[in-house]
Design an enzyme around this catalytic site. Structure first.
Site, PDB file in Angstrom:
ATOM      1  CB  CYS A  54       8.721   3.537   5.745  1.00 45.55           C
ATOM      2  SG  CYS A  54       9.028   3.834   7.485  1.00 45.55           S
ATOM      3  CB  CYS A  57      10.676   6.486   6.623  1.00 46.24           C
ATOM      4  SG  CYS A  57      11.116   4.763   6.912  1.00 46.24           S
TER       5      CYS A  57
END
Length: 319
Positions: A54, A57
């Site tokens: 991600c 993230c």
């Protein structure tokens, strides 16, 4: 704007900000261990639920979680853990129906969801997220400053007991005297210390009117010793463990999140570790006079901690 306001406030109050200070301290523990710590320290749990693939993230980890103000807010108020949603976080992702990453779970010490957010936030935006969660916590953890009213004249106060810094037990029902009950916030409060020093002039009047002055502090005995050292007081100072006396007089409140963060930042351990829990709750700096039957005959109640009962008013109302 929110971040600029916080920066301006800290600078105005003379608090230095260390640009090298850490961001969020993510503890390497599981959720069950986090629950135990949160319950003990009266904190919420923050879970960063991420994946290795991600992009947002990684940006949160690089840009936001490392921010010093974010670290200050989250380390003071949350037990922080980061969990890989595709490994040890599989059950959490399923339980909370998580499909977006990063996802942020804010839980109470029992694991109940307080707030859910997801996606990328810059530091300023994430401060707002944290403030929103803390506002919810404050609304659930007790009265706010504008909700406490103090017990009224004519109210009878049930027996209360507490220990002083030497371990001696005080019991209000055993005192066949009028009581002047004074609440203070703690030894870190200069207004409290100055006020206690002023009250020393009351001693002759108290004796002549069969009255005793009792100071109620939310702080542990070792911190009460600091109060006594700073003020040179001879009065009884009691440790209100668990805020029971403050609750009985309806003077106990929870400061708003910005105030709590300010106190934690400026006072450090003198604030965070001085009381029986980490809730940040404080008593209004009120004064009550109780007759021999422990009924309130006079009170001074003002939510402005700078305004205290005058010695003259106390003497005048010690009938």
């Amino acid at each position: 704007m929110f971040k600029k306001m916080i920066l301006s406030f800290l600078i105005a109050t003379g608090i230095s900000i260390n640009a090298q200070s850490k961001g969020i301290n993510f503890q390497k523990i599981d959720l069950e261990a986090a629950k135990k710590i949160a319950a003990k320290e009266n904190k919420l749990i923050f879970i960063d639920l991420y994946t290795t693939w991600c992009g947002p993230c990684k940006l949160m980890a690089k840009n936001t979680f490392t921010d010093s103000e974010i670290g200050e807010m989250f380390n003071n108020n949350f037990v922080n853990i980061a969990i890989d949603a595709e490994k040890e976080g599989l059950s959490l992702a399923k339980e909370f129906k998580v499909v977006n990453y990063p996802s942020f779970l804010f839980l109470d010490p029992k694991g109940k969801l307080v707030q859910y957010d997801f996606g990328y936030y810059n530091p300023e935006q994430f401060l707002g997220v944290g403030a929103s969660v803390l506002k919810k916590k404050a609304s659930q953890s007790g009265k706010t400053l504008d909700q406490v009213k103090g017990r009224m004249i004519g109210d009878k106060i049930d027996n209360f007991t507490a220990k002083d810094h030497l371990g001696n037990t005080f019991s209000s029902s055993e005192e066949n005297k009028k009581l002047v009950v004074v609440f203070i916030r703690g030894q870190w409060c200069p207004y409290c210390n100055k006020y206690i020093e002023t009250l020393q002039n009351l001693a002759p009047e108290l004796k002549s009117k069969n009255a005793q002055l009792v100071i109620i502090s939310p702080e542990k005995p070792e911190f009460i010793e600091k109060t006594i050292s700073k003020t040179k007081t001879d009065y009884t100072v009691l440790y209100d463990e668990g805020y029971k006396i403050a609750e009985a007089f309806d003077v106990l409140y929870t400061p708003d999140s910005e105030t709590l963060n300010f106190y934690n930042s400026k006072l450090k351990d003198d604030f965070a570790n001085s009381r029986s829990d980490h809730s940040g709750r404080l008593p209004v700096s009120a004064t009550f006079i109780l007759n021999e039957g422990k009924e309130i005959t006079w009170r001074h109640f003002d939510t402005d901690y700078k305004k205290r009962a005058s010695v003259e008013d106390i003497v005048k109302n010690l009938n």
